[in-house]
Design a protein around this motif. Structure first.
Motif, PDB file in Angstrom:
ATOM      1  N   TRP A  28       0.891  -1.232  -0.031  1.00 27.51           N
ATOM      2  CA  TRP A  28      -0.003  -0.029   0.082  1.00 27.51           C
ATOM      3  C   TRP A  28       0.828   1.156  -0.035  1.00 27.51           C
ATOM      4  O   TRP A  28       1.682   1.225   0.810  1.00 27.51           O
ATOM      5  N   LYS A  29       0.560   2.192  -1.030  1.00 26.06           N
ATOM      6  CA  LYS A  29       1.205   3.402  -0.903  1.00 26.06           C
ATOM      7  C   LYS A  29       0.563   4.655  -0.388  1.00 26.06           C
ATOM      8  O   LYS A  29      -0.551   4.725  -0.624  1.00 26.06           O
ATOM      9  N   ARG A  57      -4.201   8.334   3.710  1.00 27.13           N
ATOM     10  CA  ARG A  57      -5.308   7.709   2.836  1.00 27.13           C
ATOM     11  C   ARG A  57      -3.914   6.756   1.932  1.00 27.13           C
ATOM     12  O   ARG A  57      -2.990   7.336   1.354  1.00 27.13           O
ATOM     13  N   LEU A  58      -4.231   5.381   1.869  1.00 32.14           N
ATOM     14  CA  LEU A  58      -3.466   4.593   1.223  1.00 32.14           C
ATOM     15  C   LEU A  58      -3.925   4.153  -0.002  1.00 32.14           C
ATOM     16  O   LEU A  58      -5.323   3.875  -0.345  1.00 32.14           O
ATOM     17  N   ILE A  59      -3.264   3.767  -1.104  1.00 32.15           N
ATOM     18  CA  ILE A  59      -3.953   3.276  -2.446  1.00 32.15           C
ATOM     19  C   ILE A  59      -3.052   1.871  -2.463  1.00 32.15           C
ATOM     20  O   ILE A  59      -1.895   1.994  -2.352  1.00 32.15           O
ATOM     21  N   GLU A  60      -3.619   0.712  -2.638  1.00 29.94           N
ATOM     22  CA  GLU A  60      -3.196  -0.406  -3.125  1.00 29.94           C
ATOM     23  C   GLU A  60      -2.267  -0.360  -4.369  1.00 29.94           C
ATOM     24  O   GLU A  60      -2.889  -0.267  -5.303  1.00 29.94           O
ATOM     25  N   ASN A 116      -7.264  -1.087  -7.466  1.00 32.30           N
ATOM     26  CA  ASN A 116      -8.203   0.399  -7.255  1.00 32.30           C
ATOM     27  C   ASN A 116      -8.830   0.192  -5.775  1.00 32.30           C
ATOM     28  O   ASN A 116      -9.985   0.744  -5.769  1.00 32.30           O
ATOM     29  N   ARG A 117      -8.178  -0.348  -4.928  1.00 27.41           N
ATOM     30  CA  ARG A 117      -8.556  -0.588  -3.412  1.00 27.41           C
ATOM     31  C   ARG A 117      -8.058   0.834  -2.785  1.00 27.41           C
ATOM     32  O   ARG A 117      -6.624   1.123  -3.007  1.00 27.41           O
ATOM     33  N   ALA A 157      -2.419   4.384  13.856  1.00 26.40           N
ATOM     34  CA  ALA A 157      -2.833   2.699  13.476  1.00 26.40           C
ATOM     35  C   ALA A 157      -1.388   2.422  12.651  1.00 26.40           C
ATOM     36  O   ALA A 157      -1.007   1.288  12.394  1.00 26.40           O
ATOM     37  N   LEU A 158      -1.200   3.309  11.430  1.00 24.68           N
ATOM     38  CA  LEU A 158      -0.095   2.998  10.485  1.00 24.68           C
ATOM     39  C   LEU A 158       1.185   2.868  11.197  1.00 24.68           C
ATOM     40  O   LEU A 158       2.025   1.888  10.734  1.00 24.68           O
ATOM     41  N   MET A 159       1.561   3.629  12.087  1.00 31.50           N
ATOM     42  CA  MET A 159       2.629   3.474  12.820  1.00 31.50           C
ATOM     43  C   MET A 159       2.919   2.517  13.901  1.00 31.50           C
ATOM     44  O   MET A 159       3.762   2.075  14.165  1.00 31.50           O
TER      45      MET A 159
END
Length: 76
Positions: A28-29, A44-47, A52-53, A61-63
């Motif tokens: 995820w970027k 906001r993450l894009i797979e 297209n998720r 949470a990301l950390m």
């Protein structure tokens, strides 16, 4: 209302990559950093891979390495 003085320093940047712990083998970027006046920062993450998720998660949470792990030197 959220106290902005307690927002931790944002340590991620657009383009950084992460994988979800225990999830499918997917990268995820970071697309955007979302800063609100009444909520903590969210990311906001894009797979990667054309699925297209998207996902929006709190920076905290990301950390959390129990949930997400950074991916170093990944080409997109």
């Amino acid at each position: 209302m959220f106290d902005n003085s307690k927002i931790e320093k944002i340590t991620v940047q657009p383009g950084d990559a992460f994988i979800k712990v225990g999830g499918i083998d997917s990268v995820w970027k970071v697309d955007r950093i979302l800063e609100y006046t009444d909520l903590p920062p969210h990311i906001r993450l894009i797979e990667n891979g054309g699925n297209n998720r998207t996902a929006t998660v709190a920076l905290s949470a990301l950390m959390d390495t129990k949930s997400w792990l950074p991916v170093k030197n990944h080409d997109f």
